[in-house]
Structure formats: C-alpha cells, structure tokens
Design a protein around this motif. Structure first.
Motif, PDB file in Angstrom:
ATOM      1  N   ASP A  49      10.378   9.853  21.194  1.00 24.30           N
ATOM      2  CA  ASP A  49      10.480   8.554  21.891  1.00 24.30           C
ATOM      3  C   ASP A  49       9.787   8.565  23.254  1.00 24.30           C
ATOM      4  O   ASP A  49       9.797   7.546  23.957  1.00 24.30           O
ATOM      5  CB  ASP A  49      11.961   8.196  22.133  1.00 24.30           C
ATOM      6  CG  ASP A  49      12.737   8.115  20.840  1.00 24.30           C
ATOM      7  OD1 ASP A  49      12.113   7.854  19.796  1.00 24.30           O
ATOM      8  OD2 ASP A  49      13.967   8.339  20.884  1.00 24.30           O
ATOM      9  N   THR A 104       4.796   6.363  24.786  1.00 20.08           N
ATOM     10  CA  THR A 104       4.914   4.991  24.298  1.00 20.08           C
ATOM     11  C   THR A 104       3.582   4.243  24.261  1.00 20.08           C
ATOM     12  O   THR A 104       3.541   3.101  23.808  1.00 20.08           O
ATOM     13  CB  THR A 104       5.912   4.200  25.171  1.00 20.08           C
ATOM     14  OG1 THR A 104       5.480   4.293  26.534  1.00 20.08           O
ATOM     15  CG2 THR A 104       7.315   4.764  25.058  1.00 20.08           C
ATOM     16  N   THR A 136       4.779   6.222  29.190  1.00 21.45           N
ATOM     17  CA  THR A 136       5.902   7.009  28.685  1.00 21.45           C
ATOM     18  C   THR A 136       7.184   6.199  28.814  1.00 21.45           C
ATOM     19  O   THR A 136       7.195   5.110  29.388  1.00 21.45           O
ATOM     20  CB  THR A 136       6.085   8.313  29.490  1.00 21.45           C
ATOM     21  OG1 THR A 136       6.563   7.951  30.805  1.00 21.45           O
ATOM     22  CG2 THR A 136       4.795   9.110  29.603  1.00 21.45           C
ATOM     23  N   ALA A 137       8.274   6.789  28.319  1.00 21.08           N
ATOM     24  CA  ALA A 137       9.586   6.136  28.412  1.00 21.08           C
ATOM     25  C   ALA A 137      10.225   6.309  29.790  1.00 21.08           C
ATOM     26  O   ALA A 137      11.329   5.809  30.023  1.00 21.08           O
ATOM     27  CB  ALA A 137      10.508   6.727  27.342  1.00 21.08           C
ATOM     28  N   SER A 158      -2.195   7.198  21.631  1.00 21.92           N
ATOM     29  CA  SER A 158      -1.083   8.087  21.946  1.00 21.92           C
ATOM     30  C   SER A 158      -0.874   9.035  20.762  1.00 21.92           C
ATOM     31  O   SER A 158      -1.357   8.769  19.654  1.00 21.92           O
ATOM     32  CB  SER A 158       0.175   7.243  22.192  1.00 21.92           C
ATOM     33  OG  SER A 158       1.221   8.047  22.666  1.00 21.92           O
TER      34      SER A 158
END
Ligand SMILES: Cc1cc2nc3c(=O)[nH]c(=O)nc-3n(C[C@H](O)[C@H](O)[C@H](O)COP(=O)(O)OP(=O)(O)OC[C@H]3O[C@@H](n4cnc5c(N)ncnc54)[C@H](O)[C@@H]3O)c2cc1C
Length: 264
Positions: free
Chosen positions: A142, A145, A150-151, A205
């Motif tokens: 996760d 992203t 990124t998260a 990504s």
C-alpha cells in the motif's frame, strides 16, 4: 537554489515537531538537493535527519531484517546480516547508482522519494515488507501510490523497514546506462504464500507481474518466466525503450532472476 532554513535535530521527536508548513526532511540529499539546485523543488525548512541515532542500523527480528530509514545503501550492501538473510537485498543496494550515491543515499530517502525507476520499491513489494513510520506501520503493497507518490502524510517520518526473509530471492536490473536506475528491474521472491514478482522502471510505480507469478507457481524455471508475453497496457514508452521492448524485458529479467535465485 532558493533560500531555506536548516535544522539538524538530535532526536526524532524534535524532527517531527519541527515539521511545519513547507518543510522537508533531508536524508542523503541525493535526490532532494539535486532537485533544489535545479529549482525543481523548494522548501522553507530542511530538517536534516543525519544526527538522529535511532534511525540507523540493521538487525534481525522475528524472521525479518529490519533496516533503519537512515541506513545508507553501502551499509545495506556490506551488511553481514543482510548478506546472510536476504542476499538479493544486499545485491540490490550494491547496484544502486555509483559509490558516492551509495555512500550518501538512504533506504528511507529512496522510498519516500518513490522514483518510478528506483530499485528498493520492487524489494518492498515482492518481499511483503512493512514500512514503519513515527505514526503507523504501512504494508509495502500500500506504500507506493503513484509517480513520486506514497501513502505518507505530510510530516510523517519513515523510521525503518522490515523485510521478511524469503525462501529464495533475486534482483535483476536492466540498467539505464547513464544513471544506472532501472530501465526494467525485477525483484523475485519465493515466499511462504508463493512466488512474488515485483517490477520497477516499467510503469509510473512498482507493480506485480501476476502473469509471471502464475507461470512460476506452476513451474519455477527461467523458461516459464521468459515464455510469458505481457500486455503493454500502462507500460512506459520513451527514448530509452518502447512499451513493447520494456514488456519483453520484464519476462527476460524475471527469467534471469529465477536462474539467479537457483544459483545458476
Ligand atoms: C547519479 C544517481 C544515480 C542513482 N541511481 C539509482 C539507482 O540505480 N537505483 C535507485 O534506486 N536509486 C538511484 N539513485 C537515487 C538514490 O538511491 C537516492 O539515494 C535516493 O533516491 C534518495 O535517497 P536520499 O537518502 O538521498 O534522500 P533525499 O534526497 O535526502 O530525500 C529524498 C526525499 O525523501 C524524503 N525523505 C528522506 N528521508 C525520509 C524519511 N526518513 N521519512 C520521510 N521522508 C523522507 C525527503 O524529504 C525527500 O522528499 C540515484 C541517484 C543519483 C544521484
């Protein structure tokens, strides 16, 4: 370069407390300083993480290799712990850029930067790693992203990454010869829940090549990986390589990774 304030706190809590408005953390500076020099990036405040001891180091913990965010690529490459537990990860770190980049660049800086052609994202996704921050634990699947996204929330600080030890793994990179970033990089891991194949450099990504994973779960051979013809949907096309070329290279690199993981 635009002007900025510079802070070098000795404690993690001081670093996060100093993060206000248009601030940026500074790790090895190999991406951020270049971007600031070119005026492609700016910050009112740079918070240098280099004096915070708790962000360095490598150790084993419950079947995982835990690497501090400020650990340099050269330290990962030379680590006996990494070499013994996940040699593919040490190989990956030892193949990043050149010696100067490896002596300055850090794991945390690399994954926070999330360059589409960076090497570490493929290891994080293939190994099912966990990114530890000052606020939470983020599953590697996760974390990335999008292109340079990124998260992470604003001001969230990566503290470490834990990489579960696989049965076998290998990283094979087809280098862009000038930068040594991945034109196509494949991290292959044989884990308790099957084969994971994560690809960097080929899309915006990192992603998993599920068709190659299915082929390798049926037959763990270089030939099985190389026989997969991947679709070109979403694959990058630029002056270094067309989408068709990159898609073909993913299968070739995956085949080489299988061979390397078997010691061939
Ligand atoms: C010539 C050259 C060749 C390269 N070749 C490769 C290659 O082959 N493969 C590859 O993967 N990479 C390559 N790189 C990139 C290199 O790995 C950099 O080290 C990396 O991208 C950035 O790491 P850094 O520690 O220098 O981070 P910095 O440049 O200091 O920071 C990058 C970004 O991460 C943020 N950040 C840093 N640390 C943290 C943290 N702990 N928590 C939250 N945010 C943080 C910063 O605010 C900034 O936005 C290359 C770089 C150069 C200059």
């Amino acid at each position: 370069m635009y002007t900025f304030d510079y802070k070098r706190p000795a404690a993690q809590a001081d670093a996060t407390a100093a993060f206000h408005g248009d601030a940026r953390y500074l790790a090895g500076g190999q991406s951020l300083i270049q971007a600031m020099k070119l005026r492609m990036s700016s910050a009112e405040t740079l918070i240098d993480l280099g004096a915070i001891e708790g962000l360095h180091g490598i150790h084993l913990d419950h079947g995982a290799v835990v690497i501090g965010a400020m650990t340099k690529h050269s330290e990962v490459a030379a680590s006996d712990v990494v070499r013994k537990a996940i040699p593919a990860l040490a190989d990956l770190a030892g193949g990043i850029g050149d010696q100067m980049v490896r002596n300055q660049g850090t794991l945390g800086g690399s994954i926070a930067n999330a360059d589409p052609a960076a090497c570490y994202p493929s290891a994080i996704v293939a190994l099912g790693a966990t990114v530890h921050t000052n606020q939470r634990k983020i599953p590697g699947a996760d974390f990335f992203t999008g292109i340079y996204e990124t998260a992470l929330h604003a001001g969230e600080l990566i503290t470490a990454v834990s990489f579960p030890v696989p049965k076998r793994a290998a990283y094979v990179k087809f280098k862009q010869p000038a930068s040594r970033f991945a034109l196509v990089g494949v991290f292959l891991a044989q884990t308790a829940d099957g084969v994971h194949v994560a690809v960097t450099g080929a899309k915006g990504s990192v992603f998993r090549a599920t068709q190659i994973e299915a082929a390798l779960n049926a037959s763990y051979t270089p030939e099985a990986a190389k026989a997969v013809h991947l679709p070109t949907d979403g694959i990058n096309s630029d002056l270094h390589g067309t989408a068709e070329y990159r898609a073909a290279m993913i299968s070739v690199m995956a085949g080489r990774a299988v061979a390397a993981s078997l010691g061939h």
